[in-house]
Write an enzyme that holds these catalytic residues in place. Structure first.
Site, short mmCIF file in Angstrom:
data_model
loop_
_atom_site.label_atom_id
_atom_site.label_comp_id
_atom_site.label_asym_id
_atom_site.label_seq_id
_atom_site.Cartn_x
_atom_site.Cartn_y
_atom_site.Cartn_z
N PRO A 28 12.84 3.55 -32.38
CA PRO A 28 13.91 3.27 -33.35
C PRO A 28 13.72 4.08 -34.62
O PRO A 28 12.60 4.19 -35.14
CB PRO A 28 13.75 1.77 -33.62
CG PRO A 28 12.94 1.25 -32.48
CD PRO A 28 12.05 2.36 -32.05
N GLN A 106 17.93 -2.39 -30.70
CA GLN A 106 16.93 -3.09 -31.50
C GLN A 106 17.64 -4.01 -32.50
O GLN A 106 18.49 -3.57 -33.27
CB GLN A 106 16.02 -2.14 -32.27
CG GLN A 106 14.88 -2.91 -32.94
CD GLN A 106 14.04 -2.07 -33.87
OE1 GLN A 106 14.48 -1.70 -34.95
NE2 GLN A 106 12.82 -1.78 -33.46
N HIS A 181 13.03 -6.94 -33.37
CA HIS A 181 12.22 -6.24 -34.37
C HIS A 181 11.38 -7.26 -35.13
O HIS A 181 11.86 -7.93 -36.05
CB HIS A 181 13.13 -5.47 -35.32
CG HIS A 181 12.44 -4.44 -36.15
ND1 HIS A 181 11.07 -4.30 -36.20
CD2 HIS A 181 12.93 -3.47 -36.98
CE1 HIS A 181 10.75 -3.31 -37.01
NE2 HIS A 181 11.87 -2.79 -37.50
N ALA A 183 8.36 -6.27 -36.52
CA ALA A 183 7.35 -5.34 -37.00
C ALA A 183 7.69 -4.84 -38.40
O ALA A 183 8.73 -5.15 -38.98
CB ALA A 183 7.24 -4.15 -36.04
N TYR A 186 9.50 -6.55 -41.84
CA TYR A 186 10.80 -7.21 -41.93
C TYR A 186 10.67 -8.70 -41.61
O TYR A 186 9.56 -9.21 -41.45
CB TYR A 186 11.81 -6.47 -41.06
CG TYR A 186 12.04 -5.06 -41.56
CD1 TYR A 186 12.71 -4.84 -42.76
CD2 TYR A 186 11.54 -3.96 -40.87
CE1 TYR A 186 12.88 -3.55 -43.26
CE2 TYR A 186 11.70 -2.67 -41.36
CZ TYR A 186 12.37 -2.47 -42.55
OH TYR A 186 12.54 -1.20 -43.05
N ARG A 234 9.10 -5.74 -30.68
CA ARG A 234 8.33 -4.71 -31.39
C ARG A 234 7.45 -5.39 -32.44
O ARG A 234 7.92 -6.22 -33.23
CB ARG A 234 9.27 -3.71 -32.05
CG ARG A 234 8.56 -2.56 -32.80
CD ARG A 234 9.61 -1.55 -33.23
NE ARG A 234 9.15 -0.58 -34.18
CZ ARG A 234 8.77 0.69 -33.89
NH1 ARG A 234 8.77 1.08 -32.64
NH2 ARG A 234 8.42 1.53 -34.85
#
Length: 376
Positions: A28, A106, A181, A183, A186, A234
């Site tokens: 991404p 994603q 997501h 990772a 965030y 992720r």
């Protein structure tokens, strides 16, 4: 770049119900090039299709925001929250499929690291903790991050429901799967991280509680999309605003996190290395690697990230059992045909740091290469 015959990244792979032509994945990369309402553009369809044309086995989109509340991270970030958003992504998906590729969306909630949201004022996170560092100018930010509001139970449910609804929209738009997501600092990573999560409820405290929100997101997506659809996650230790962070509990934390997500129904895990190479972030105590540990604990396919354009490193990571797939970001921007070059033993074009500008498209890249007399 020269490689020996039979590079393991060129072998076919399997992720859940998906069979990939090889084990090379486009990571991404946020481009902030959507319309103001989050709708993908025809230029984005061309951008993603070129990676499939170049031979990548799987393409993962940039982070797509998931609700009309606190999830959006940047202005002109693409979303999956409306019928118009979903219809435009259908054009992107069709372009990638027509080129022979597979594409995963994603899904991203920025949380406290939002620096541009057309839907809500202010930011929200697990606790009212001011994020480290400053906003990212490349994505329209300036100055320090604001202190987020602490999410209450209604905010948390709104976030989980947003992920689930966006996943259904992605499935209906024809995507081959989604990647949650969790990772790079965030929202879901903010819940995972002790210094940003000071909660004393069921989402705070030990790592088993801090991973709970991510597991709930995976469970809700799985419930809405069915048992066989691809739902990846992720993860990373480092963050866009903290390159030095590592899980305090090392391998123990990894075991807890990986087991929880596998138990929630994840199809694969994607271990990112924000701002650092895999060689710097993957090593754990006792000679383990974080990606190898994820494989051992879960039995799921694992994607390794961080410097994987290097043919020797990617061969080592896959060949020695540290991961099943490798993802490439920066090098893919300037080498959308990287898999074909790897197969032919051809050198890669040098990376130009100006290509990190989010609004640089592959058409821009190709024009620059042609002007320099380089093959594309």
């Amino acid at each position: 770049m020269s490689v020996r015959d039979g590079h393991p990244a060129l072998e076919p792979g399997r992720i859940g119900q998906l069979t990939t032509a090889n084990r090379l994945v486009v990571a991404p990369m946020s481009r902030v090039s959507a319309e103001p309402d989050g709708t993908a553009t025809p230029e984005m369809a061309d951008y993603y299709a070129r990676f499939a044309q170049g031979g990548f086995g799987l393409v993962i989109t940039e982070g797509i925001y998931t609700d009309a509340a606190y999830s959006q991270g940047y202005l002109n970030q693409p979303g999956l929250v409306s019928a118009r958003n979903a219809a435009a992504w259908r054009d992107v998906v069709d372009a990638v499929h027509a080129a022979g590729g597979l594409i995963v969306a994603q899904l991203m909630h920025a949380g406290a690291l939002s620096q541009g949201n057309a839907h809500r004022d202010g930011t929200a996170g697990p606790s009212p903790v001011k994020p480290r560092g400053d906003k990212m100018p490349g994505y329209g930010g300036n100055g320090p991050w604001p202190t987020p509001k602490e999410m209450d139970s209604a905010d948390i449910e709104e976030a989980v429901a947003g992920f689930a609804a966006a996943a259904v929209n992605a499935r209906d738009a024809g995507f081959d799967g989604v990647e949650v997501h969790a990772a790079n600092g965030y929202l879901l990573d903010q819940f995972l991280t002790g210094y940003t999560n000071l909660r004393d409820d069921s989402y705070g405290g030990p790592v088993a509680a801090r991973v709970r929100l991510t597991a709930q997101v995976v469970e809700r997506i799985r419930a809405g999309t069915g048992p066989d659809w691809t739902v990846g996650v992720r993860l990373s230790q480092t963050k866009v605003n903290d390159f030095r962070y590592r899980w305090p509990g090392g391998a123990h934390d990894g075991e807890v996190i990986f087991a929880a997500l596998a138990g929630a129904g994840a199809t694969y895990l994607h271990i990112a290395s924000e701002g650092r190479a895999w060689t710097e972030t993957a090593r754990l105590d006792g000679g383990l690697t974080i990606t190898g540990l994820a494989r051992r604990v879960t039995g799921l396919p694992v994607i390794a990230n961080g410097g994987m354009h290097d043919a020797g490193l990617s061969a080592q990571v896959i060949g020695d059992g540290h991961a099943d797939f490798v993802s490439v970001a920066r090098a893919a921007l300037v080498n959308p045909c990287l898999p074909r070059r790897l197969a032919a033993g051809e050198p890669l074009e040098r990376f130009d740091r100006t290509l990190l500008e989010p609004t640089v498209t592959l058409d821009n890249v190709r024009r620059r290469l042609r002007a320099a007399g380089a093959p594309v």
